[in-house]
Design an enzyme around this catalytic site. Sequence first.
Site, PDB file in Angstrom:
ATOM      1  N   LYS A 102       0.848  -1.194   0.000  1.00 21.90           N
ATOM      2  CA  LYS A 102       0.000   0.000   0.000  1.00 21.90           C
ATOM      3  C   LYS A 102       0.880   1.240   0.000  1.00 21.90           C
ATOM      4  O   LYS A 102       1.808   1.346   0.825  1.00 21.90           O
ATOM      5  CB  LYS A 102      -0.894  -0.005   1.251  1.00 21.90           C
ATOM      6  CG  LYS A 102      -1.891  -1.169   1.275  1.00 21.90           C
ATOM      7  CD  LYS A 102      -2.958  -1.019   0.207  1.00 21.90           C
ATOM      8  CE  LYS A 102      -3.990  -2.140   0.282  1.00 21.90           C
ATOM      9  NZ  LYS A 102      -5.047  -1.980  -0.729  1.00 21.90           N
ATOM     10  N   ASP A 150      -0.301   0.033  -4.531  1.00 23.41           N
ATOM     11  CA  ASP A 150      -1.726   0.393  -4.480  1.00 23.41           C
ATOM     12  C   ASP A 150      -1.932   1.678  -3.693  1.00 23.41           C
ATOM     13  O   ASP A 150      -1.697   1.709  -2.481  1.00 23.41           O
ATOM     14  CB  ASP A 150      -2.498  -0.769  -3.825  1.00 23.41           C
ATOM     15  CG  ASP A 150      -4.006  -0.554  -3.870  1.00 23.41           C
ATOM     16  OD1 ASP A 150      -4.451   0.520  -4.318  1.00 23.41           O
ATOM     17  OD2 ASP A 150      -4.741  -1.474  -3.458  1.00 23.41           O
ATOM     18  N   GLU A 202      -1.948   0.729  -8.717  1.00 15.76           N
ATOM     19  CA  GLU A 202      -3.394   0.505  -8.556  1.00 15.76           C
ATOM     20  C   GLU A 202      -4.067   1.733  -7.970  1.00 15.76           C
ATOM     21  O   GLU A 202      -3.539   2.364  -7.050  1.00 15.76           O
ATOM     22  CB  GLU A 202      -3.570  -0.703  -7.625  1.00 15.76           C
ATOM     23  CG  GLU A 202      -4.994  -1.159  -7.425  1.00 15.76           C
ATOM     24  CD  GLU A 202      -5.062  -2.488  -6.666  1.00 15.76           C
ATOM     25  OE1 GLU A 202      -4.078  -3.264  -6.696  1.00 15.76           O
ATOM     26  OE2 GLU A 202      -6.096  -2.738  -6.015  1.00 15.76           O
ATOM     27  N   GLU A 260     -11.886  -1.669  -8.225  1.00 17.70           N
ATOM     28  CA  GLU A 260     -12.597  -2.078  -7.009  1.00 17.70           C
ATOM     29  C   GLU A 260     -13.671  -1.085  -6.610  1.00 17.70           C
ATOM     30  O   GLU A 260     -14.602  -1.455  -5.900  1.00 17.70           O
ATOM     31  CB  GLU A 260     -11.614  -2.306  -5.854  1.00 17.70           C
ATOM     32  CG  GLU A 260     -11.026  -1.049  -5.246  1.00 17.70           C
ATOM     33  CD  GLU A 260      -9.977  -1.350  -4.183  1.00 17.70           C
ATOM     34  OE1 GLU A 260      -8.862  -1.715  -4.559  1.00 17.70           O
ATOM     35  OE2 GLU A 260     -10.277  -1.222  -2.981  1.00 17.70           O
ATOM     36  N   ASP A 312     -15.049  -6.251  -9.239  1.00 17.69           N
ATOM     37  CA  ASP A 312     -15.311  -7.036  -8.036  1.00 17.69           C
ATOM     38  C   ASP A 312     -16.800  -7.398  -8.006  1.00 17.69           C
ATOM     39  O   ASP A 312     -17.655  -6.509  -8.013  1.00 17.69           O
ATOM     40  CB  ASP A 312     -14.929  -6.207  -6.801  1.00 17.69           C
ATOM     41  CG  ASP A 312     -15.012  -6.991  -5.509  1.00 17.69           C
ATOM     42  OD1 ASP A 312     -15.818  -7.953  -5.438  1.00 17.69           O
ATOM     43  OD2 ASP A 312     -14.285  -6.650  -4.564  1.00 17.69           O
ATOM     44  N   HIS A 364     -10.552  -7.543  -7.877  1.00 14.81           N
ATOM     45  CA  HIS A 364     -10.449  -7.193  -6.456  1.00 14.81           C
ATOM     46  C   HIS A 364     -11.344  -8.155  -5.698  1.00 14.81           C
ATOM     47  O   HIS A 364     -12.400  -8.546  -6.198  1.00 14.81           O
ATOM     48  CB  HIS A 364     -10.926  -5.759  -6.244  1.00 14.81           C
ATOM     49  CG  HIS A 364     -10.971  -5.323  -4.816  1.00 14.81           C
ATOM     50  ND1 HIS A 364     -12.131  -5.347  -4.064  1.00 14.81           N
ATOM     51  CD2 HIS A 364     -10.005  -4.879  -3.997  1.00 14.81           C
ATOM     52  CE1 HIS A 364     -11.856  -4.904  -2.839  1.00 14.81           C
ATOM     53  NE2 HIS A 364     -10.583  -4.616  -2.773  1.00 14.81           N
TER      54      HIS A 364
END
Lengths: 408, 408
Positions: free
Chosen positions: A215, A244, A270, A297, A320, A347
């Site tokens: 992250k 991400d 991401e 997502e 997702d 996701h």
Amino acid sequence: MYITSIEIRDQRFDLPDGVGSDATHTTPKYAYAVCCLRTDSPVTGIGLAFTLGAGTDLVCKAIEYISVALKGREIEELMADFGNEYRRMADSPSLRWLGPHKGVIHLALAAVVNACYDLWAKSRQVPLWQLLLDLTPAQLVNTLDLSYFEEVLTRDQAIALLEKHLPTREERTGVLSTGYKGYDTSVGWFNYPDEKIVLNTRKAMDNGFNAMKLKVGSDDPGRDIRRAALIRQTAGDAATIMLDANQKWNLPQALYVCEKLGDINPFWIEEPTHPDDVIGHQAIARAIAPFKVATGEHIPNKVIFKNFLQAKAMDFCQVDAVRVGGVSEFLTISLLSRQMGVPVVPHVGDMGQIHQHLVLFNHIGMGHEHLFLEHIPHLRPYFVHPAEITGGYYQVPQVPGSSSDLKD
Amino acid sequence: MYITSIEIRDQRFDLPDGVGSDATHTTPKYAYAVCCLRTDSPVTGIGLAFTLGAGTDLVCKAIEYISVALKGREIEELMADFGNEYRRMADSPSLRWLGPHKGVIHLALAAVVNACYDLWAKSRQVPLWQLLLDLTPAQLVNTLDLSYFEEVLTRDQAIALLEKHLPTREERTGVLSTGYKGYDTSVGWFNYPDEKIVLNTRKAMDNGFNAMKLKVGSDDPGRDIRRAALIRQTAGDAATIMLDANQKWNLPQALYVCEKLGDINPFWIEEPTHPDDVIGHQAIARAIAPFKVATGEHIPNKVIFKNFLQAKAMDFCQVDAVRVGGVSEFLTISLLSRQMGVPVVPHVGDMGQIHQHLVLFNHIGMGHEHLFLEHIPHLRPYFVHPAEITGGYYQVPQVPGSSSDLKD
């Protein structure tokens, strides 16, 4: 098998410190709004929509409003023309004002739709991936709503795409022996200290993963750059590392930080900016090439996915099935992505429970590349049949249904 | 003045037969989720979010979650830095998963934000339009959240745009004497028979309107074409006629029918396809030029408006302050529209009550063209101070606040 009643549950799960945290969602719980379709048999269809805890009750209430139309329906009859059924639910003339096709009511639709597919698979006593493979192309497309796709994917084109991949299925059924490759999302949650990321990276590799995620999106870009270098150093050059940002950057920030993060050779970056920003993602994708952009997502429906694909604003499609309108809209978007040459790497708000079925079908049935599926282990204890990961591979689920049953 | 408690109301209104009907929303009620900010004085701030009845309770529940942060706040202190306050509410780390910035939680934010501006204006004992004109450019911009606008409208650019229009305000204050022109939306609701449309058109013109709207989007395009010709014939060539498909057409249908409808020389074609489809609208706008595309009543937030404007996918911006995040996001989007040369002609889920203030500010404060504002009379009996239309012009409201008070 008839649907006799609908039960709705608000299930929330506390997470250990730091788990699930990202630059935007700093203090998550994980939670499901659960739609349970009771039948005139012992079988129950279970459908999930994922939330971060707050407001799950709103989604539950919306499930109640949407699912009422299902009471008394016979499951085979319902699913034979499910595309039209889906559209009726998605376009309920007054409720749709609250969307349309987004937010609370669309999350609720996901839960309702997923419960229908789960029940259908259970009623046929096969796992969901098997059910989808058993359908003819026309039967599968009958469960989809292709409205607003007329200029990019007609019904005939959708059927043709599936038919084209029928004769070559055997070339891809090897995945049923090896399982579907996973990647480890949980090595580098945002709030984890550096030492924990190093430890988790080593542990992931010991467990057979050679792909993992960090992250980013720190207020201080130096933190992101340092941690990205750390995970690359620990995992080695052969490892696949995804970064991400969870929507944190504005466009100038994204362009600035992505350029620096290129040094660690990320497989993708991401959610670099606001999830609705098609043109922003397009600018980022152009600027950072050959590095790739992944997003999806938080993209609520097929129309916005269509725009992302048309604008070449996503290199990986992270749809997702517990965010868009369930399995039906997931498959619709997967078909369009395939048509437009973009890989689907979902996701997993469902922790991979449903998506382990869907990626098998995407690969065998549509010819999507067997890349890898996100793996998040934190809710394992709560599922009746948690996904089994061995040597970094999702083992092919054999139990009837979509693996969505939660313990009471 | 301190906010001492928050009261929430779910107010739904039955409509006479056919009223409010369009090709997509066939059987509407009108309804408001109402946020009431009680204070340590007799003054109450009222904020509205509009729905079509179904699910208003979901919006009310979300108002409860979002507004809790306002209890105990002093109104001047709150509004002095309201842009950051807005962002904190819009980006509540767990609740935002249900959007972000769309659907039920964003409608709820609209009601909460609108209540704050209403209370602010009442506490200063001025109508909202006056309050906005009294603020310095920096004070006004302090109430906005310009995040994700960095590449199109920075804080400095927003302030500069307002400053640029300060010295010329007097050229535009004439509107305070004439009132703001209205157009009549209610001549041609979708379910009205042809005779009623003819009668309503005549009545509208007798009442001083020379601009009016017809709902199109029939399954049979012949019906749309016939009715459009009828209203043009009745109103004459000098009248301004808008056509509204309410999202009904897919792209090929839109292109086909719009070409035919061009014969009646419409001022704009509204919501020709799915409201999220930036690239679809772009294609339509290019194809039907010199005819114009209007959209916005279902665009949930500034980021998607930004994309529409960047793509030249809307010729008229129909942002609605009871759909996006209230007065604050309305003004943010109005500023960007002005910067990009696109007129703002709001959709009025509030029946024009709040928007009659906002278009005055848009015109005088930002230099937006004085075009016209939608007029819908059906909820007049329920407002304490219903908008007054004389000779086709909204009379300038003089009562303190945003004209949002509803009778008990």
